[in-house]
Scaffold this motif. Structure first.
Motif, PDB file in Angstrom:
ATOM      1  N   VAL A 218      33.907  60.884  38.347  1.00  0.00           N
ATOM      2  CA  VAL A 218      34.050  62.321  38.097  1.00  0.00           C
ATOM      3  C   VAL A 218      35.432  62.788  38.525  1.00  0.00           C
ATOM      4  CG1 VAL A 218      33.104  64.606  38.639  1.00  0.00           C
ATOM      5  CG2 VAL A 218      31.609  62.625  38.682  1.00  0.00           C
ATOM      6  N   VAL A 219      36.031  63.629  37.700  1.00  0.00           N
ATOM      7  CA  VAL A 219      37.247  64.336  38.119  1.00  0.00           C
ATOM      8  C   VAL A 219      36.928  65.831  38.082  1.00  0.00           C
ATOM      9  CG1 VAL A 219      39.703  64.741  37.745  1.00  0.00           C
ATOM     10  CG2 VAL A 219      38.719  62.524  37.161  1.00  0.00           C
ATOM     11  N   ILE A 220      37.266  66.493  39.164  1.00  0.00           N
ATOM     12  CA  ILE A 220      36.937  67.916  39.309  1.00  0.00           C
ATOM     13  C   ILE A 220      38.226  68.729  39.350  1.00  0.00           C
ATOM     14  CG2 ILE A 220      35.957  69.583  40.936  1.00  0.00           C
ATOM     15  CD1 ILE A 220      34.008  67.157  41.607  1.00  0.00           C
ATOM     16  N   TYR A 221      38.233  69.792  38.590  1.00  0.00           N
ATOM     17  CA  TYR A 221      39.408  70.670  38.541  1.00  0.00           C
ATOM     18  C   TYR A 221      39.007  72.045  39.025  1.00  0.00           C
ATOM     19  CZ  TYR A 221      41.028  66.977  35.518  1.00  0.00           C
ATOM     20  OH  TYR A 221      41.362  65.758  35.027  1.00  0.00           O
ATOM     21  N   ASP A 222      39.701  72.521  40.035  1.00  0.00           N
ATOM     22  CA  ASP A 222      39.463  73.881  40.521  1.00  0.00           C
ATOM     23  C   ASP A 222      40.651  74.747  40.135  1.00  0.00           C
ATOM     24  OD1 ASP A 222      37.023  73.451  41.643  1.00  0.00           O
ATOM     25  OD2 ASP A 222      37.808  72.987  43.627  1.00  0.00           O
TER      26      ASP A 222
ATOM     27  N   ARG B 165      42.551  81.042  40.480  1.00  0.00           N
ATOM     28  CA  ARG B 165      43.283  82.275  40.175  1.00  0.00           C
ATOM     29  C   ARG B 165      42.421  83.516  40.331  1.00  0.00           C
ATOM     30  NH1 ARG B 165      46.018  80.908  34.563  1.00  0.00           N
ATOM     31  NH2 ARG B 165      44.200  79.587  34.504  1.00  0.00           N
ATOM     32  N   ASN B 166      43.036  84.577  40.649  1.00  0.00           N
ATOM     33  CA  ASN B 166      42.380  85.886  40.747  1.00  0.00           C
ATOM     34  C   ASN B 166      41.164  85.816  41.672  1.00  0.00           C
ATOM     35  OD1 ASN B 166      44.291  86.720  38.867  1.00  0.00           O
ATOM     36  ND2 ASN B 166      43.018  85.912  37.214  1.00  0.00           N
TER      37      ASN B 166
ATOM     38  N   HIS C  34      37.080  78.984  39.182  1.00  0.00           N
ATOM     39  CA  HIS C  34      36.502  78.248  38.066  1.00  0.00           C
ATOM     40  C   HIS C  34      36.634  76.761  38.326  1.00  0.00           C
ATOM     41  CE1 HIS C  34      36.263  76.617  33.885  1.00  0.00           C
ATOM     42  NE2 HIS C  34      35.107  77.187  34.106  1.00  0.00           N
ATOM     43  N   ARG C  35      35.571  76.052  38.116  1.00  0.00           N
ATOM     44  CA  ARG C  35      35.577  74.612  38.360  1.00  0.00           C
ATOM     45  C   ARG C  35      35.186  73.887  37.083  1.00  0.00           C
ATOM     46  NH1 ARG C  35      32.525  73.085  43.489  1.00  0.00           N
ATOM     47  NH2 ARG C  35      34.558  73.601  44.341  1.00  0.00           N
ATOM     48  N   ARG C  36      36.016  72.913  36.684  1.00  0.00           N
ATOM     49  CA  ARG C  36      35.646  72.051  35.560  1.00  0.00           C
ATOM     50  C   ARG C  36      35.254  70.693  36.145  1.00  0.00           C
ATOM     51  NH1 ARG C  36      40.439  74.308  33.199  1.00  0.00           N
ATOM     52  NH2 ARG C  36      41.651  72.401  33.329  1.00  0.00           N
ATOM     53  N   ILE C  37      34.094  70.230  35.789  1.00  0.00           N
ATOM     54  CA  ILE C  37      33.606  68.942  36.270  1.00  0.00           C
ATOM     55  C   ILE C  37      33.587  68.000  35.080  1.00  0.00           C
ATOM     56  CG2 ILE C  37      31.605  67.751  37.268  1.00  0.00           C
ATOM     57  CD1 ILE C  37      31.035  70.416  38.738  1.00  0.00           C
ATOM     58  N   VAL C  38      34.411  66.958  35.152  1.00  0.00           N
ATOM     59  CA  VAL C  38      34.607  66.094  33.982  1.00  0.00           C
ATOM     60  C   VAL C  38      34.109  64.685  34.309  1.00  0.00           C
ATOM     61  CG1 VAL C  38      36.282  65.239  32.298  1.00  0.00           C
ATOM     62  CG2 VAL C  38      36.637  67.485  33.363  1.00  0.00           C
TER      63      VAL C  38
ATOM     64  N   LEU D 234      36.020  55.923  40.165  1.00  0.00           N
ATOM     65  CA  LEU D 234      36.845  56.913  40.836  1.00  0.00           C
ATOM     66  C   LEU D 234      36.117  58.227  41.062  1.00  0.00           C
ATOM     67  CD1 LEU D 234      39.047  58.945  38.535  1.00  0.00           C
ATOM     68  CD2 LEU D 234      37.884  57.007  37.542  1.00  0.00           C
ATOM     69  N   ILE D 235      36.680  58.961  41.996  1.00  0.00           N
ATOM     70  CA  ILE D 235      36.287  60.348  42.207  1.00  0.00           C
ATOM     71  C   ILE D 235      37.583  61.073  42.560  1.00  0.00           C
ATOM     72  CG2 ILE D 235      35.658  59.869  44.630  1.00  0.00           C
ATOM     73  CD1 ILE D 235      33.549  62.228  42.766  1.00  0.00           C
ATOM     74  N   ALA D 236      37.797  62.210  41.948  1.00  0.00           N
ATOM     75  CA  ALA D 236      39.077  62.890  42.174  1.00  0.00           C
ATOM     76  C   ALA D 236      38.884  64.391  42.092  1.00  0.00           C
ATOM     77  CB  ALA D 236      40.101  62.442  41.134  1.00  0.00           C
ATOM     78  N   ARG D 237      39.781  65.090  42.743  1.00  0.00           N
ATOM     79  CA  ARG D 237      39.735  66.548  42.662  1.00  0.00           C
ATOM     80  C   ARG D 237      41.160  67.092  42.632  1.00  0.00           C
ATOM     81  NH1 ARG D 237      39.270  71.475  45.812  1.00  0.00           N
ATOM     82  NH2 ARG D 237      40.014  70.367  47.628  1.00  0.00           N
ATOM     83  N   PHE D 238      41.393  68.016  41.733  1.00  0.00           N
ATOM     84  CA  PHE D 238      42.710  68.657  41.608  1.00  0.00           C
ATOM     85  C   PHE D 238      42.519  70.164  41.692  1.00  0.00           C
ATOM     86  CE2 PHE D 238      43.064  64.625  39.582  1.00  0.00           C
ATOM     87  CZ  PHE D 238      44.341  64.200  39.881  1.00  0.00           C
ATOM     88  N   THR D 239      43.416  70.815  42.417  1.00  0.00           N
ATOM     89  CA  THR D 239      43.425  72.276  42.388  1.00  0.00           C
ATOM     90  C   THR D 239      44.674  72.707  41.646  1.00  0.00           C
ATOM     91  OG1 THR D 239      42.295  72.354  44.493  1.00  0.00           O
ATOM     92  CG2 THR D 239      43.336  74.391  43.760  1.00  0.00           C
ATOM     93  N   TYR D 240      44.449  73.465  40.615  1.00  0.00           N
ATOM     94  CA  TYR D 240      45.542  73.966  39.783  1.00  0.00           C
ATOM     95  C   TYR D 240      45.832  75.418  40.116  1.00  0.00           C
ATOM     96  CZ  TYR D 240      46.213  70.243  36.330  1.00  0.00           C
ATOM     97  OH  TYR D 240      46.562  69.080  35.693  1.00  0.00           O
ATOM     98  N   LYS D 241      47.132  75.750  40.056  1.00  0.00           N
ATOM     99  CA  LYS D 241      47.523  77.156  40.066  1.00  0.00           C
ATOM    100  C   LYS D 241      48.088  77.388  38.675  1.00  0.00           C
ATOM    101  CE  LYS D 241      51.087  79.835  42.243  1.00  0.00           C
ATOM    102  NZ  LYS D 241      52.260  79.589  43.069  1.00  0.00           N
ATOM    103  N   GLY D 242      47.413  78.162  37.897  1.00  0.00           N
ATOM    104  CA  GLY D 242      47.838  78.295  36.506  1.00  0.00           C
ATOM    105  C   GLY D 242      47.448  77.054  35.727  1.00  0.00           C
ATOM    106  N   ASP D 243      47.994  76.925  34.536  1.00  0.00           N
ATOM    107  CA  ASP D 243      47.552  75.836  33.667  1.00  0.00           C
ATOM    108  C   ASP D 243      48.193  74.497  33.999  1.00  0.00           C
ATOM    109  OD1 ASP D 243      45.905  77.513  32.314  1.00  0.00           O
ATOM    110  OD2 ASP D 243      47.417  78.053  30.816  1.00  0.00           O
ATOM    111  N   TYR D 244      49.365  74.518  34.625  1.00  0.00           N
ATOM    112  CA  TYR D 244      50.104  73.255  34.725  1.00  0.00           C
ATOM    113  C   TYR D 244      50.524  72.845  36.120  1.00  0.00           C
ATOM    114  CZ  TYR D 244      50.188  74.114  29.786  1.00  0.00           C
ATOM    115  OH  TYR D 244      49.780  74.367  28.516  1.00  0.00           O
TER     116      TYR D 244
END
Ligand SMILES: Nc1[nH]c(=O)nc2c1ncn2[C@H]1C[C@H](O)[C@@H](COP(=O)(O)OP(=O)(O)OP(=O)(O)O)O1
Length: 199
Positions: free
Chosen positions: A78-82, A85-86, A90-94, A144-154
């Protein structure tokens, strides 16, 4: 009440599959939607009452016209994206898969233009900025297991990638993520390279 307690969390679940052989990987150039104009594996949103294997099979078919049987799918983790913003978290679990043994060639669809890339020539500069941190594990069939925190799209503000030494179970996937969170203090989080968990 602390400000962050007012935040609401919404989660969206996706699958993402990478078709490959021993030296080449199939990517699609996304022509619309999330990740538009970048290369990625094939995938999309999990539908209600759909299991992640059926979702991976359906999205691959819709976006490339490739057929794959369930027993050919390798579930890798699983890769998790947090995105914080604001006031909305929002969390995307892929859920990540790979597979080989594809007999047919992919076709271009409304959503994706397919292309095979040698492992040495993967277009990381034109993919999601997180791909380069974990796709090498997918190439070598790593769990794997991973987590990324994004600020904005990129912009990635922090991340952790763990290679696991045993297959993540589907129910443990999110628990593994929680253990990533709690171990944050144990090492320098922002600068970590691939962190290999010795289990
Ligand atoms: N930061 C990121 N890095 C990455 O490598 N893949 C990501 C990602 N964020 C999302 N994805 C993947 C998950 C999923 O496979 C895909 C996005 O799926 P889409 O939004 O295109 O879903 P659908 O095909 O269901 O969409 P629609 O049919 O357009 O509603 O991109």
């Amino acid at each position: 009440m602390a400000c962050n307690q007012l935040k609401t969390m919404n989660e969206t679940y996706y699958t993402l599959i990478f078709i490959k052989d021993s030296s080449k990987i199939l990517l699609g150039f996304k022509k619309r939607g999330l990740g538009k104009n970048t290369w990625n594996g094939y995938g999309g949103k999990l539908q209600e009452n759909e299991d992640i294997f059926d979702c991976a099979i359906r999205e691959l078919k819709e976006e490339s016209n490739l057929n794959i049987k369930k027993d050919k799918l390798n579930y890798l983790g699983v890769v998790i994206y947090d995105d914080n913003r604001n006031m909305i978290n929002h969390r995307r679990i892929v859920y990540i898969f790979n597979a080989s043994s594809i007999d047919d060639e992919p076709v271009e669809t409304e959503e994706m233009r397919p292309q095979w890339f040698n492992f040495q020539n993967i277009p990381y500069d034109n993919m999601w900025p997180d791909s380069k941190f974990w796709l090498p594990l997918v190439l070598k069939d790593g769990w794997l297991i991973a987590r990324f925190t994004y600020k904005g799209d990129y912009e990635i503000v922090d991340y952790v990638v763990k290679e696991l030494h045993e297959a993540p179970s589907l129910t443990n996937g999110i628990q593994d993520y929680m253990s990533i969170k709690s171990s944050q203090e144990d090492y320098e989080y922002k600068d970590c390279a691939i962190y290999v968990e010795n289990v």
